[in-house]
Write a protein that holds these residues in place. Structure first.
Motif, PDB file in Angstrom:
ATOM      1  N   THR A 145      41.218  37.137  41.214  1.00  0.00           N
ATOM      2  CA  THR A 145      40.677  38.452  41.550  1.00  0.00           C
ATOM      3  C   THR A 145      39.257  38.373  42.080  1.00  0.00           C
ATOM      4  OG1 THR A 145      42.059  39.402  39.829  1.00  0.00           O
ATOM      5  CG2 THR A 145      40.280  40.772  40.642  1.00  0.00           C
ATOM      6  N   ASN A 150      39.721  37.426  45.620  1.00  0.00           N
ATOM      7  CA  ASN A 150      40.536  38.413  46.332  1.00  0.00           C
ATOM      8  C   ASN A 150      39.740  39.664  46.674  1.00  0.00           C
ATOM      9  OD1 ASN A 150      43.015  38.659  47.522  1.00  0.00           O
ATOM     10  ND2 ASN A 150      44.017  39.542  45.734  1.00  0.00           N
ATOM     11  N   ASN A 151      38.805  40.052  45.809  1.00  0.00           N
ATOM     12  CA  ASN A 151      37.961  41.217  46.107  1.00  0.00           C
ATOM     13  C   ASN A 151      37.121  40.968  47.347  1.00  0.00           C
ATOM     14  OD1 ASN A 151      38.900  42.680  43.936  1.00  0.00           O
ATOM     15  ND2 ASN A 151      37.297  41.976  42.562  1.00  0.00           N
TER      16      ASN A 151
END
Length: 104
Positions: free
Chosen positions: A57, A60-61
């Protein structure tokens, strides 16, 4: 001075590419909206494919921030314009080189 000339020439080429890409994007939106929709759909697919690769994450952000479909679309148009400008300038240089070679 030569370095300054190269830097300013490169900066002008990047600026010109951005301006011409924006004009091409607007013209395509007005004259060929179906093809622009295909480009936008493809950019959205690329974004979802990249973000769906299973990165953590925290990465991915950042990918979602930098690989937005609107940004990918603009990058696509800038690349198209850069290729066209390169071909145009190469042909102009070839014409002048051929002209001046004939004079010598």
């Amino acid at each position: 001075m030569k370095l300054l000339g190269r830097i300013s020439g490169s900066s002008f080429a990047i600026f010109l590419s951005f301006v011409l890409a924006t004009i091409l994007l607007i013209a395509m939106g007005l004259k060929a909206p179906d093809q622009l929709k295909q480009v936008l759909d493809t950019a959205e697919w690329v974004e979802s494919s990249i973000t769906g690769m299973g990165f953590p994450t925290e990465y991915n952000n950042w990918i979602r921030l930098f690989f937005d479909d609107a940004q990918l679309t603009m990058i696509f148009f800038v690349i198209v314009i850069r290729v066209l400008l390169t071909l145009f300038m190469a042909s102009i240089k070839g014409i002048f080189r051929r002209t001046f070679d004939g004079l010598v």
